[in-house]
Scaffold this motif. Structure first.
Motif, mmCIF file in Angstrom:
data_model
loop_
_atom_site.group_PDB
_atom_site.id
_atom_site.type_symbol
_atom_site.label_atom_id
_atom_site.label_comp_id
_atom_site.label_asym_id
_atom_site.label_seq_id
_atom_site.Cartn_x
_atom_site.Cartn_y
_atom_site.Cartn_z
ATOM 1 N N GLN A 39 0.830 -1.205 0.000
ATOM 2 C CA GLN A 39 0.000 0.000 0.000
ATOM 3 C C GLN A 39 0.869 1.262 0.000
ATOM 4 O OE1 GLN A 39 -2.346 -1.089 3.425
ATOM 5 N NE2 GLN A 39 -3.985 -1.952 2.171
ATOM 6 N N ALA A 40 1.973 1.245 0.744
ATOM 7 C CA ALA A 40 2.899 2.389 0.741
ATOM 8 C C ALA A 40 3.559 2.530 -0.630
ATOM 9 C CB ALA A 40 3.958 2.206 1.831
ATOM 10 N N HIS A 41 3.875 1.405 -1.262
ATOM 11 C CA HIS A 41 4.467 1.408 -2.602
ATOM 12 C C HIS A 41 3.497 2.056 -3.598
ATOM 13 C CE1 HIS A 41 6.855 -1.188 -5.729
ATOM 14 N NE2 HIS A 41 6.797 0.081 -6.070
ATOM 15 N N ARG A 42 2.249 1.693 -3.484
ATOM 16 C CA ARG A 42 1.208 2.263 -4.357
ATOM 17 C C ARG A 42 1.142 3.784 -4.176
ATOM 18 N NH1 ARG A 42 -5.102 0.397 -3.955
ATOM 19 N NH2 ARG A 42 -5.926 1.790 -5.517
ATOM 20 N N GLU A 43 1.180 4.229 -2.938
ATOM 21 C CA GLU A 43 1.140 5.668 -2.644
ATOM 22 C C GLU A 43 2.385 6.358 -3.196
ATOM 23 O OE1 GLU A 43 -0.187 9.309 -1.287
ATOM 24 O OE2 GLU A 43 -1.290 7.430 -1.441
ATOM 25 N N ALA A 44 3.543 5.728 -3.036
ATOM 26 C CA ALA A 44 4.795 6.307 -3.538
ATOM 27 C C ALA A 44 4.765 6.427 -5.060
ATOM 28 C CB ALA A 44 5.982 5.455 -3.090
ATOM 29 N N ILE A 45 4.193 5.448 -5.728
ATOM 30 C CA ILE A 45 4.071 5.509 -7.193
ATOM 31 C C ILE A 45 3.148 6.662 -7.586
ATOM 32 C CG2 ILE A 45 3.127 4.331 -9.225
ATOM 33 C CD1 ILE A 45 4.211 1.713 -8.005
ATOM 34 N N SER A 46 2.042 6.803 -6.870
ATOM 35 C CA SER A 46 1.088 7.865 -7.224
ATOM 36 C C SER A 46 1.718 9.245 -7.051
ATOM 37 C CB SER A 46 -0.189 7.751 -6.390
ATOM 38 O OG SER A 46 0.039 8.145 -5.053
ATOM 39 N N GLN A 47 2.703 9.360 -6.171
ATOM 40 C CA GLN A 47 3.381 10.637 -5.958
ATOM 41 C C GLN A 47 4.714 10.710 -6.714
ATOM 42 O OE1 GLN A 47 3.708 11.294 -1.736
ATOM 43 N NE2 GLN A 47 1.501 11.144 -1.439
ATOM 44 N N ALA A 48 5.039 9.648 -7.458
ATOM 45 C CA ALA A 48 6.305 9.560 -8.199
ATOM 46 C C ALA A 48 7.501 9.831 -7.276
ATOM 47 C CB ALA A 48 6.296 10.488 -9.411
ATOM 48 N N ASP A 49 7.427 9.299 -6.064
ATOM 49 C CA ASP A 49 8.471 9.484 -5.060
ATOM 50 C C ASP A 49 9.458 8.320 -5.157
ATOM 51 O OD1 ASP A 49 10.043 9.700 -2.768
ATOM 52 O OD2 ASP A 49 8.340 10.157 -1.442
ATOM 53 N N THR A 50 10.529 8.535 -5.914
ATOM 54 C CA THR A 50 11.472 7.444 -6.180
ATOM 55 C C THR A 50 12.176 6.953 -4.921
ATOM 56 O OG1 THR A 50 13.200 9.026 -6.788
ATOM 57 C CG2 THR A 50 11.855 8.114 -8.582
ATOM 58 N N ALA A 51 12.454 7.826 -3.989
ATOM 59 C CA ALA A 51 13.107 7.403 -2.742
ATOM 60 C C ALA A 51 12.178 6.492 -1.944
ATOM 61 C CB ALA A 51 13.510 8.617 -1.911
ATOM 62 N N ALA A 52 10.905 6.864 -1.861
ATOM 63 C CA ALA A 52 9.935 6.036 -1.132
ATOM 64 C C ALA A 52 9.710 4.703 -1.851
ATOM 65 C CB ALA A 52 8.612 6.786 -0.974
ATOM 66 N N ILE A 53 9.690 4.735 -3.181
ATOM 67 C CA ILE A 53 9.543 3.491 -3.955
ATOM 68 C C ILE A 53 10.713 2.569 -3.651
ATOM 69 C CG2 ILE A 53 9.593 2.495 -6.278
ATOM 70 C CD1 ILE A 53 8.038 5.021 -7.212
ATOM 71 N N ARG A 54 11.906 3.104 -3.674
ATOM 72 C CA ARG A 54 13.115 2.304 -3.392
ATOM 73 C C ARG A 54 13.048 1.702 -1.989
ATOM 74 N NH1 ARG A 54 16.681 6.057 -3.564
ATOM 75 N NH2 ARG A 54 16.657 6.148 -5.806
ATOM 76 N N THR A 55 12.643 2.501 -1.004
ATOM 77 C CA THR A 55 12.532 2.027 0.375
ATOM 78 C C THR A 55 11.513 0.893 0.473
ATOM 79 O OG1 THR A 55 13.163 4.183 1.258
ATOM 80 C CG2 THR A 55 11.965 2.707 2.740
ATOM 81 N N CYS A 56 10.372 1.070 -0.181
ATOM 82 C CA CYS A 56 9.326 0.031 -0.167
ATOM 83 C C CYS A 56 9.837 -1.264 -0.785
ATOM 84 C CB CYS A 56 8.080 0.509 -0.913
ATOM 85 S SG CYS A 56 7.163 1.805 -0.055
ATOM 86 N N VAL A 57 10.520 -1.151 -1.898
ATOM 87 C CA VAL A 57 11.036 -2.339 -2.583
ATOM 88 C C VAL A 57 12.063 -3.055 -1.704
ATOM 89 C CG1 VAL A 57 12.405 -3.120 -4.561
ATOM 90 C CG2 VAL A 57 10.519 -1.515 -4.906
ATOM 91 N N GLU A 58 12.952 -2.292 -1.066
ATOM 92 C CA GLU A 58 13.965 -2.891 -0.191
ATOM 93 C C GLU A 58 13.323 -3.588 1.010
ATOM 94 O OE1 GLU A 58 16.524 0.404 0.723
ATOM 95 O OE2 GLU A 58 17.490 0.355 -1.257
#
Length: 183
Positions: A39-58
């Motif tokens: 769910q956090a990954h989805r939110e990070a994608i919607s905001q195009a927040d690459t740092a948050a996407i990376r954190t979620c993936v890790e």
């Protein structure tokens, strides 16, 4: 001899119940964490927040490693249960599910483990649905970025060497360039 077998069977069922409850609680906690991360990954994608996407993936990767470790213990338990069932002459078809194993454990673990197995299945289904949404959002974002990059490449190509798809197209035209070396 039959009394001894019955006692051994009840001890085995009790041990299986304890171990299964522990495994199910750990799997449920990890999958709930994975659901939160998706769910956090989805939110990070919607905001195009690459740092948050990376954190979620890790963090997702770390959670999957923990699940893999728990799954190894689950498979060992299943193997022991199947072996015990065969020794008792019980029919075994394929690999029993967590719910089937939970149903054969001793009380008070039977009810608790059956409920945990159902909760785990529900959370895993939610994770799968949410991951599908994240996958679609990721594909959409990547497609959008790819389209933007192609448009930029076309507009910046004064020599006309890029095709309408933004790809290098050799032979599309003669490139005339010059370099003034007098200054």
């Amino acid at each position: 001899m039959k009394l001894h077998d019955a006692i051994a069977a009840s001890d085995t069922a009790r041990d299986e119940g304890r171990e299964l409850e522990l495994i199910l609680n750990e799997l449920l906690a990890e999958h709930r964490q994975i659901l939160t991360l998706v769910q956090a990954h989805r939110e990070a994608i919607s905001q195009a927040d690459t740092a948050a996407i990376r954190t979620c993936v890790e963090q997702h990767g770390a959670a999957l490693q923990r699940v893999q470790s728990i799954e190894k213990r689950r498979l060992e338990l299943v193997s022991r249960v199947v072996q015990d069932m065969r020794q008792r002459g019980e029919p075994v078809r394929g690999q029993p599910t967590l719910t089937q194993i939970a149903a054969r454990t001793a009380e008070p673990w039977r009810d608790r483990t059956v409920k945990l197995a159902h909760q785990l299945r529900e959370v895993m289904q939610r994770v799968a649905r949410e991951q599908g949404v994240v996958r679609a959002a990721s594909e959409s974002l990547l497609s959008h970025i790819d389209g933007l990059m192609k448009q930029v490449a076309q507009r910046l190509s004064h020599a006309g060497t890029y095709s309408g798809r933004g790809m290098v197209a050799p032979g599309r035209g003669q490139v005339v360039s010059g370099l003034d070396m007098t200054h």
